[in-house]
Design an enzyme around this catalytic site. Structure first.
Site, PDB file in Angstrom:
ATOM      1  N   GLY A  73      56.635  34.289  35.986  1.00 27.12           N
ATOM      2  CA  GLY A  73      57.966  34.735  35.696  1.00 27.12           C
ATOM      3  C   GLY A  73      58.826  34.810  37.113  1.00 27.12           C
ATOM      4  O   GLY A  73      59.985  34.230  37.264  1.00 27.12           O
ATOM      5  N   GLN A 182      60.939  40.267  30.462  1.00 26.49           N
ATOM      6  CA  GLN A 182      60.664  41.775  29.603  1.00 26.49           C
ATOM      7  C   GLN A 182      60.920  41.549  28.178  1.00 26.49           C
ATOM      8  O   GLN A 182      60.519  42.427  27.493  1.00 26.49           O
ATOM      9  CB  GLN A 182      61.373  42.863  30.121  1.00 26.49           C
ATOM     10  CG  GLN A 182      60.901  43.444  31.720  1.00 26.49           C
ATOM     11  CD  GLN A 182      59.315  44.038  31.478  1.00 26.49           C
ATOM     12  OE1 GLN A 182      58.913  44.528  30.335  1.00 26.49           O
ATOM     13  NE2 GLN A 182      58.634  43.998  32.686  1.00 26.49           N
ATOM     14  N   SER A 202      57.749  35.244  31.090  1.00 28.16           N
ATOM     15  CA  SER A 202      56.290  35.396  31.571  1.00 28.16           C
ATOM     16  C   SER A 202      55.136  35.802  30.602  1.00 28.16           C
ATOM     17  O   SER A 202      55.603  36.581  29.964  1.00 28.16           O
ATOM     18  CB  SER A 202      56.259  36.395  32.836  1.00 28.16           C
ATOM     19  OG  SER A 202      54.998  36.299  33.257  1.00 28.16           O
ATOM     20  N   ALA A 203      53.944  34.982  30.492  1.00 27.85           N
ATOM     21  CA  ALA A 203      53.050  35.068  29.456  1.00 27.85           C
ATOM     22  C   ALA A 203      52.381  36.721  29.570  1.00 27.85           C
ATOM     23  O   ALA A 203      52.054  37.225  28.589  1.00 27.85           O
ATOM     24  CB  ALA A 203      51.847  34.197  29.750  1.00 27.85           C
ATOM     25  N   HIS A 204      52.186  37.374  30.758  1.00 22.83           N
ATOM     26  CA  HIS A 204      51.504  38.697  30.867  1.00 22.83           C
ATOM     27  C   HIS A 204      52.019  39.784  29.998  1.00 22.83           C
ATOM     28  O   HIS A 204      51.612  40.740  30.079  1.00 22.83           O
ATOM     29  CB  HIS A 204      50.735  38.780  32.009  1.00 22.83           C
ATOM     30  CG  HIS A 204      51.718  39.336  33.288  1.00 22.83           C
ATOM     31  ND1 HIS A 204      51.728  40.467  33.567  1.00 22.83           N
ATOM     32  CD2 HIS A 204      52.804  38.654  33.935  1.00 22.83           C
ATOM     33  CE1 HIS A 204      52.906  40.872  34.407  1.00 22.83           C
ATOM     34  NE2 HIS A 204      53.285  39.482  34.806  1.00 22.83           N
ATOM     35  N   THR A 240      48.843  20.392  38.524  1.00 22.74           N
ATOM     36  CA  THR A 240      47.975  20.286  37.262  1.00 22.74           C
ATOM     37  C   THR A 240      48.204  21.609  36.320  1.00 22.74           C
ATOM     38  O   THR A 240      47.982  22.808  36.788  1.00 22.74           O
ATOM     39  CB  THR A 240      46.453  20.276  37.811  1.00 22.74           C
ATOM     40  OG1 THR A 240      46.380  19.088  38.498  1.00 22.74           O
ATOM     41  CG2 THR A 240      45.539  20.014  36.388  1.00 22.74           C
ATOM     42  N   CYS A 328      56.006  46.721  40.897  1.00 22.72           N
ATOM     43  CA  CYS A 328      56.065  45.963  42.040  1.00 22.72           C
ATOM     44  C   CYS A 328      56.301  47.087  43.352  1.00 22.72           C
ATOM     45  O   CYS A 328      56.515  46.536  44.472  1.00 22.72           O
ATOM     46  CB  CYS A 328      56.999  44.837  41.678  1.00 22.72           C
ATOM     47  SG  CYS A 328      56.957  44.131  40.311  1.00 22.72           S
TER      48      CYS A 328
HETATM   49  N1  PLP Z   1      61.223  39.650  36.069  1.00 22.98           N
HETATM   50  C1  PLP Z   1      61.206  40.838  35.532  1.00 22.98           C
HETATM   51  C2  PLP Z   1      62.314  41.632  34.882  1.00 22.98           C
HETATM   52  C3  PLP Z   1      60.081  41.514  35.636  1.00 22.98           C
HETATM   53  O1  PLP Z   1      59.652  42.519  34.926  1.00 22.98           O
HETATM   54  C4  PLP Z   1      58.832  40.766  36.396  1.00 22.98           C
HETATM   55  C5  PLP Z   1      57.511  41.430  36.420  1.00 22.98           C
HETATM   56  O2  PLP Z   1      57.283  42.447  35.988  1.00 22.98           O
HETATM   57  C6  PLP Z   1      59.139  39.594  36.777  1.00 22.98           C
HETATM   58  C7  PLP Z   1      60.312  39.010  36.795  1.00 22.98           C
HETATM   59  C8  PLP Z   1      58.269  38.796  37.455  1.00 22.98           C
HETATM   60  O3  PLP Z   1      57.108  38.177  36.523  1.00 22.98           O
HETATM   61  P1  PLP Z   1      55.767  37.661  36.936  1.00 22.98           P
HETATM   62  O4  PLP Z   1      54.754  38.855  37.222  1.00 22.98           O
HETATM   63  O5  PLP Z   1      55.263  36.726  35.984  1.00 22.98           O
HETATM   64  O6  PLP Z   1      55.863  37.087  38.220  1.00 22.98           O
END
Ligand code: PLP
Length: 389
Positions: A73, A182, A202-204, A240, A328
């Site tokens: 993401g 999110q 983002s996948a996770h 890749t 984070c």
């Molecule tokens: N943007 C938001 C709102 C998020 O909550 C996060 C991750 O917590 C990200 C971006 C970053 O995504 P990624 O962890 O895939 O880099």
């Protein structure tokens, strides 16, 4: 002490579901071809890549040709901001508008762009964490190239008025990006109806692995690439392709899209019960974010007289995974920028707790949190030098 394990930090990341894992595993062992090769092994990876692209596109109401896979993401956010402002559609305009509650993937990128000489306006939000469409309207100048507002906030859960901002930006001739990391797979997103030009995901965050993401780029928009090289993803993102991760993202998008109405109702009901229970059981505690316009399953609070870090560690001893501020920023002692932006005092912002429920959570998990959290808060307050009844 620990009678149960409850993972309630789904905004930080989610477990990979069994269905998704089964789908991705062959792409490590037998279907390992490089999607750019001509023989059948490679073409089978290529077909899987395109199938995943269709699933992500369908979840956004986009065309598959508008979806590009990335490494996360954060990379999608960087591509949107840097790629658009350095690209031809900015037409030399050098002003970016964003908000004070964005994820650092946006805020730190905006700060880097400021160092390059771009001008950035950070539009404030209200007490619930909602940005005002009028404030964005007022901030737009003839030099504004891009507006970036997150779909749903990762700390307090508030959903932003995306369709209204999209309509405004379209009418003012400004590109509109939303960080939907999110929100994707959790709430309905229609890039056409909402006039979204660029979108990060983002996948996770939807039961697929870490380290894979995507960006929606509306047809007709050119982003200056950040990664140059072999020209994969139609030159938008060289490297890749992570086929297994992308297959997982496609499958997770399909599953979340199909289960969305039922899952939204289930998680919203659990979020309500958990929030009401916490507010009832614990004195001097407040819910943060918007009371109703929020990501399903997202609960957030502040507690007077104690530190969020202590609550998280004590909950961990009880088998509960939770977060304070953003995952984070847990290494930092500063209170969360989001809580300060919604007007919480520095002291109270230090006592923040986020509980985010996901697909694997059950009503029993909510019962267990409601049994343990009041005890944890009570114990910590008894030891706190600053706690006053
Ligand atoms: N943007 C938001 C709102 C998020 O909550 C996060 C991750 O917590 C990200 C971006 C970053 O995504 P990624 O962890 O895939 O880099």
């Amino acid at each position: 002490m620990q009678d149960r394990f409850v993972y309630a930090d789904n905004a930080a990341t989610t477990p990979v579901s069994a269905e998704v894992l089964n789908k991705l595993l062959p792409f490590y062992m037998s279907e390992y071809g490089n999607a750019s090769t001509l023989y059948r092994l490679g073409q089978s990876s290529h077909a899987a890549l395109e199938n995943a692209r269709r699933e992500v596109a369908k979840t956004l109401n986009a065309a598959p040709s508008e979806v590009f896979f990335t490494g996360c993401g954060t990379e999608s956010d960087n591509m949107a901001l840097r790629g658009f402002l350095h690209g031809p559609n900015a037409k030399g305009r050098r002003h970016l508008i964003t908000t004070t509650i964005e994820h650092h993937a946006i805020l730190h990128t905006a700060a880097a762009l400021e160092k390059e000489g771009f001008r950035v306006t950070y539009v404030p939000v209200d007490h619930f964490g909602k940005v005002s469409v009028e404030e964005i309207d007022k901030a737009i100048t003839p030099d504004t190239a891009l507006v970036s507002v997150m779909f749903g906030n990762n700390e307090v859960g508030t959903l932003e008025p995306i369709a209204e901002i999209g309509a405004l930006c379209r009418s003012r001739g400004v590109c509109f990006h939303t960080d939907a990391v999110q929100a994707f797979g959790h709430v309905p997103i229609d890039v056409k109806a909402m006039n979204i030009d660029l979108l990060s995901l983002s996948a996770h965050k939807l039961n697929a692995p870490k380290g894979v993401g995507a960006i929606y780029i509306r047809s007709g928009i050119t982003l200056e690439p950040i990664l140059t090289g072999g020209g994969q993803e139609k030159n938008r993102r060289s490297g890749t392709e992570n086929i297994a991760g992308i297959v997982a993202l496609g499958e997770a998008a399909r599953i979340h899209r199909e289960n969305m109405p039922a899952e939204m109702a289930r998680l919203t009901a659990m979020q309500k019960r958990l929030t009401e229970g916490v507010l009832r059981e614990i004195p001097q505690c407040w819910a943060t974010g918007h009371p109703t316009d929020r990501l399903p399953g997202s609960c957030s609070f502040v507690f007077a007289g104690i530190e969020g870090e202590s609550i998280v560690l004590d909950l961990d001893n009880n088998g509960i995974c939770a977060a304070t501020g953003s995952a984070c920023s847990t290494a930092s002692l500063d209170p969360s920028h989001v809580l300060l932006a919604i007007g919480q005092s520095r002291e109270v912002a230090h006592g923040s707790l986020r509980l985010t429920l996901g697909t694997q959570n059950t009503e029993e998990d909510v019962d267990y949190i409601l049994e343990r959290l009041p005890r944890v808060v009570d114990r910590l307050r008894k030891m706190s030098p600053v706690w006053k009844e």
